[in-house]
Design an enzyme around this catalytic site. Structure first.
Site, PDB file in Angstrom:
ATOM      1  N   ARG A 198       0.824  -1.224   0.000  1.00  0.00           N
ATOM      2  CA  ARG A 198       0.000   0.000   0.000  1.00  0.00           C
ATOM      3  C   ARG A 198       0.850   1.263   0.000  1.00  0.00           C
ATOM      4  NH1 ARG A 198      -4.854  -2.349   3.688  1.00  0.00           N
ATOM      5  NH2 ARG A 198      -6.163  -2.908   1.927  1.00  0.00           N
ATOM      6  N   GLY A 255     -14.387  -3.411  -0.550  1.00  0.00           N
ATOM      7  CA  GLY A 255     -15.696  -2.754  -0.433  1.00  0.00           C
ATOM      8  C   GLY A 255     -15.876  -1.651  -1.465  1.00  0.00           C
TER       9      GLY A 255
END
Ligand code: AMP
Length: 394
Positions: free
Chosen positions: A35, A375
């Site tokens: 990330r 999500g």
């Protein structure tokens, strides 16, 4: 939607950059830097502009009542120093307040100030306006969002804060822009046929996706644990397979509305126990036994799905076809991934388990795009205009 390249950032301008540095940390060591690496193109671009950059992120789920060592971004600070040179990266133990303001004032062009975990303040998750105003009071002229994994949250730094900036001073970072291009632009007017592969455990999580795809897609291929709720709704015996009783009605409704677009498996790999099976049988879906647990799609289904996938102009993969974590039950997932790798159209992999399965079977470089957010990508594919994007548009 603004791209970062359209911002007129001048030397020494202050930029507030929201990133997703929610990395796994154990005993102060970052276990996976993916990330951080993903945000580097945006950070480097801003450094080249000689901007002064406030970098903010969340990490994990602290209690929200102040600093907690276990959720500190200090390991990320050290990693950024390693990547970008220790003199260029500063750290603030506070997120808001006078001390942070003076650290921002001390920043030189081409320097970064990493704030501590935004979620040390409960107000972040609440989307609190006062907190957003305090973040805004740090004096940034520009706001850039490169935290795709949080775009579906109405959190202060993602949703409320950008609302305080004028349109021309806020933009997507490079990572978010790539996600937007694939999950929105390319799939809003998809190359056809457009096939969506939907699997995984729960029907409930995928209702929005399936309903949208009834309108947008040409083929909806159903696999994974959720296939048994559809098969049960058709009146078949599914034995002891995963079943969501409460979603039977919605499954019937989806099948009725989707008609021929919805393609259910023809066969399944059935076992009597997931961990230590006495038998493993390929069963037609209309011939399952009471003791059967379906753990994967069967070979005839693999062939059917692969044929449709290979010929598609666009493919979206959301949810594995079986319990892919166990190699013997991964054949269906591998077949689907191989067919995507062979497909010459656009191939998009949703985040979470779908992305892990593609990585596990070494096909990442064969896909057009692998989303970094579970999500958020499911939300976008379901046609939701996510809060993080709305805030950049309004
Ligand atoms: P989801 O988060 O809904 O995408 O679900 C992913 C999970 O579904 C993975 O951990 C898979 O092991 C699981 N899964 C896939 N197929 C099955 C199945 N037939 N029975 C039980 N779990 C399954």
């Amino acid at each position: 939607m603004n791209s970062i390249k359209r911002l007129t950032i001048g030397k020494a301008d202050v930029v507030f950059l929201r990133v997703d540095f929610n990395v796994p940390v154990k005993d102060g060591i970052i276990k996976d830097t993916k990330r951080i690496d993903a945000a580097l193109p945006t950070i480097k671009y801003l450094l080249e502009k000689d901007a002064r950059i406030i970098v903010a992120s969340h990490l994990g789920r602290p209690s929200g009542i102040g600093y907690e060592e276990g959720f500190s971004l200090k390991p990320v600070f050290e990693k950024l120093q390693e990547y970008l040179g220790s003199a260029n990266v500063k750290y603030s133990k506070q997120v808001i307040g006078e001390d942070v303001n003076s650290r921002v004032s001390d920043l030189q062009p081409g320097q970064i100030l990493l704030l501590e975990n935004l979620r040390f303040h409960k107000a972040e998750k609440k989307g609190d306006t006062e907190f957003a105003k305090q973040l805004s009071a740090l004096g940034a002229k520009f706001y850039v969002n490169d935290a795709f994994g949080t775009m579906h949250r109405e959190h202060a730094s993602v949703f409320t804060l950008p609302g305080l900036f004028p349109m021309e001073n806020k933009a997507m970072g490079f990572l978010v822009e790539k996600e937007y291009m694939y999950l929105n632009e390319k799939l809003t007017t998809p190359e056809r046929p457009y096939s969506v592969i939907s699997g995984g455990a729960k029907v409930k999580d995928k209702i929005g996706l399936l309903e949208t795809m009834i309108v947008q897609a040409d083929h909806i291929l159903i696999g994974g644990g959720m296939m048994f709720t559809f098969l049960k709704a058709k009146g078949y015996n599914v034995g002891k397979s995963l079943l969501e009783e409460e979603s039977l009605d919605i499954a019937s409704r989806i099948m009725e509305r989707a008609g021929d677009k919805l393609v259910l498996p023809l066969d399944t790999l059935a076992v009597d126990s997931i961990e230590s099976p006495k038998y493993k049988e390929i069963r037609d879906v209309n011939a399952m036994q009471d003791s059967d647990i379906g753990v994967d799609i069967g070979p005839r289904t693999c062939e059917l799905f692969s044929g449709l996938i290979v010929k598609s102009g666009s493919v979206v993969f959301n949810g594995p076809m079986g319990i892919f974590e166990i190699d013997e039950y991964a054949r269906g997932t591998v077949a689907v991934i191989d067919a995507m790798a062979e497909c010459e159209g656009i191939t998009v992999v949703g985040g979470g388990d779908s992305a892990s399965s593609v990585k596990k079977f070494n096909k990442s470089d064969k896909m057009s795009h692998i989303s970094t957010g579970g999500g958020a990508s499911l939300g976008m594919l379901s046609g939701v205009n996510l809060p993080g994007f709305r805030a950049l548009e309004e």
